[in-house]
Design an enzyme around this catalytic site. Structure first.
Site, PDB file in Angstrom:
ATOM      1  N   GLU A 146       0.814  -1.214   0.000  1.00 54.19           N
ATOM      2  CA  GLU A 146       0.000   0.000   0.000  1.00 54.19           C
ATOM      3  C   GLU A 146       0.853   1.273   0.000  1.00 54.19           C
ATOM      4  OE1 GLU A 146      -4.068  -1.678   2.107  1.00 54.19           O
ATOM      5  OE2 GLU A 146      -2.677  -0.515   3.328  1.00 54.19           O
ATOM      6  N   GLU A 303      -6.390  -7.785  -0.974  1.00 55.02           N
ATOM      7  CA  GLU A 303      -6.952  -7.708   0.377  1.00 55.02           C
ATOM      8  C   GLU A 303      -8.417  -7.264   0.298  1.00 55.02           C
ATOM      9  OE1 GLU A 303      -5.000  -5.111   3.113  1.00 55.02           O
ATOM     10  OE2 GLU A 303      -2.989  -5.741   2.550  1.00 55.02           O
TER      11      GLU A 303
END
Length: 642
Positions: A146, A303
């Site tokens: 991320e 995710e």
């Protein structure tokens, strides 16, 4: 392993005693898990002291996975430098716009432009690659994690120097930069490159051009970090693909288009926002965006959550069946992998209240039963792998435009470009029409209809591209406050919407933001925004009470371009979207009632699959393209022949 849907999640065995590892893997096999991500936040475990490496525990983890036929997305652990790094190199810590240095204690505690961070990150990445380059469990490099989630922009002196270097590469001279930024205003003209710093806290509004370029620079700095790690990994393992998990549709500090161009596999994370009335529509937007980032090809959901997350004001648990519906939505819209954060719920740390595949209460739970049922179902859908989604509609989306409109000195604070883009996407969703997202400069020839909900900034190339699309027979619908500035955030003169005055056959002389809704001649409601516009060659389809145009249609070449001068309420927007879809010959893939989502995935010239997902509390009937009527039970999802 044959082509199957990747299924699993982040596994963090370093958080647990080793005696739990065998139990974890046994439960993974029971749940149908075939892929896990490992090592994401393990830098301090792999390099506990600077220059001292410990891979013994990860060796055992990787061997255990291989022995059980489970693949690994092996991470470079560079998203979270260990305490020794911050202690030894405090100059590498990030600094915010107010000049505060942010310290170790969470994650992503580094300046993206720091040379010492890059050096140490590449060193640990190299050690990991050399250690596991021939390991049978390794199937994909999960680089970092991320990017920019918490440190998208750093304002330190190191970043300032890197920003100046980036600007000198972008602009041929200081005079060119001064012109681009309009520095004659407020006595901001620069006489030396050394005078330029990031847009730090200042007494009043920052320079819009400076702020925009700093956002671009900051995004590029993160892409450079990824490319540096990827290139190193490729030099050691040329046949292992690499990715990083974007946050498409949720995180707007990075240009996802630029990032995606560097990925072997586009992967993304998505979490439902509990405050949204219909979070499944927001999910559809994120999934369509991820697919579009990969040029329509399948992508990987790295995710999502089995139930509640830990970071919202109210972390809502998912009701029975919601985990499955969310997963099949992503699959329907092009994902070839369904993964979660995380496998086993943490006992300690900041994310201990984040749900997992294996919750705190263990396997005898609603969540684990749903996880296991989903694993079995996905195993039976392996024929879906590699199929794609064909869209006839594109929505134009550009991060630079979002960043430019984010400047505080705008005509109104109520016209949010991201939310407006999502609202137009939702109108298509409710009409049963799947769409792509596209950059303004992208090839639009494969679409029948292009929507431009909120493109305040557009380059000359992007403006000409839409004109050419319409000229060749396409239909376009442009929203208010679009085409206003060039790619330096300078107003296009001669009347709004500057870039597309001719295309739309409309000239706007003034904006009138609204404090309260207004009624149009058709009975529709305009909110937030209105414009004083004059129709040239355009046909007026709706007006304000005073007679000025609110909705126009203009012939352009072989196509037509529609323009809205106000932000229509949801019902009126749906009617306009339905009208332009009909004009463009765009139809849903199947007939379904409100709240029922139907999407088709197809193999070229071969088998296709119709995903029918019922988000309502009532049974619903879907009429397939073959004319068959199929009942989709309340809250259920079916995969039908397409």
């Amino acid at each position: 392993m044959p082509d199957v849907i990747a299924y699993g999640g982040d596994w963090n065995p370093e958080q647990w005693p080793e005696e739990t590892w065998e139990q974890d893997v046994a439960l993974m096999r029971e749940a149908g898990v075939n892929r896990v991500s490992v090592g994401i936040f393990s830098w301090s475990m792999l390099e506990p002291v600077e220059g001292v490496f410990d891979f013994d525990w990860l060796d055992r983890v990787m061997d255990l996975l291989a022995a059980n036929g489970i693949q690994a997305n092996l991470s470079t652990p560079t998203a979270s430098p260990p305490p020794w790094f911050s202690d030894a190199y405090p100059e590498a810590l990030p600094v915010d716009a107010d000049g505060r240095r942010l310290y170790h204690g969470s994650r992503q505690g580094f300046c993206p432009s720091s040379p010492i961070y890059r050096e140490k990150a590449l060193r640990i990445a190299e050690q990991v690659a050399l250690r596991y380059r021939d390991h049978p469990a390794l199937v994909l490099w999960h680089v970092h994690n991320e990017y920019g989630c918490h440190n998208a922009r750093c304002y330190c002196d190191t970043s300032a120097a890197a920003f100046r270097a980036w600007l000198r590469n972008r602009y041929a001279s200081l005079d060119e930069l001064n012109d681009a930024w309009g520095t004659a205003f407020w006595s901001q003209r620069y006489s030396d490159w050394a005078q330029i710093v990031p847009p730090r806290a200042t007494p009043s509004f920052p320079n819009p051009g400076q702020q925009l370029d700093f956002r671009r620079f900051s995004s590029d700095a993160l892409v450079e970090l990824y490319v540096a790690e990827r290139d190193l990994l490729k030099s050691i393992t040329p046949d292992v693909p690499a990715t990083t998990n974007l946050m498409a549709g949720a995180h707007w500090d990075m240009d996802c288009w630029s990032f995606a161009a560097e990925l072997d596999v586009v992967s993304t994370d998505h979490y439902l926002i509990g405050a949204r009335a219909e979070p499944h529509i927001d999910l559809a937007f994120a999934a369509d965006y991820a697919r579009s980032l990969n040029g329509g090809r399948p992508w990987l959901l790295m995710e999502h959550s089995t139930s509640a997350v830990n970071w919202q004001p109210r972390n809502l648990a998912k009701v029975p069946g919601e985990l499955r519906r969310n997963s099949l939505q992503h699959l329907a819209r092009g994902a070839d992998g369904i993964m979660f954060f995380q496998w086993r719920a943490s006992r300690a740390g900041a994310e201990k209240w984040h749900s997992a595949m294996l919750p705190h209460a263990g396997p005898n739970t609603k969540i684990f039963r749903e996880v296991t049922a989903l694993g079995a179902e996905l195993a039976g859908l392996s024929d879906v792998v590699g199929s794609t989604v064909k869209a006839d509609v594109a929505i134009l989306l550009d991060h630079s435009s979002v960043w430019a409109q984010d400047h505080p000195a705008q005509p109104t604070a109520d016209l949010d470009p991201v939310e407006e883009t999502k609202r137009w996407h939702a109108a298509l969703w409710r009409a049963g029409i799947t769409c792509d997202l596209a950059r303004p400069e992208s090839d639009l020839s494969g679409y029948r209809l292009v929507l431009v909900p909120a493109l305040y900034l557009v380059s000359d190339a992007g403006a000409a591209n839409l004109e050419d699309f319409v000229r060749r027979g396409g239909v376009a619908l442009v929203g208010p406050y679009s085409g206003i500035v060039d790619d330096h955030d300078r107003v296009r003169l001669g009347g709004y919407p500057g870039a597309w005055r001719d295309l739309l056959g409309v000239t706007v002389e003034e904006f009138f933001p609204l404090e309260r809704p207004i009624r149009l001649a058709s009975g529709a409601t305009g909110t937030v925004w209105s414009e004083l516009a004059h129709a040239g060659g355009a046909k007026v389809l709706d007006t304000y009470a005073t007679g000025e145009p609110a909705w126009t249609r203009n012939a352009w070449g072989d196509g037509t371009a529609h323009y809205l001068t106000t932000r229509l309420d949801d019902g009126a927007l749906a009617e306009v979207v339905a009208a332009v879809c009909a004009e463009a010959g765009v139809e849903p893939v199947a007939e379904a009632g409100p709240g029922v989502e139907v999407v088709r995935r197809s193999h070229p010239g071969g088998r296709s699959f119709l995903f029918a997902i019922n988000h309502t509390g009532e049974d619903a009937v879907v009429t397939t393209p073959a004319g068959d009527k199929v009942t989709v039970p309340a809250g259920d999802a079916l995969v039908l022949p397409g």
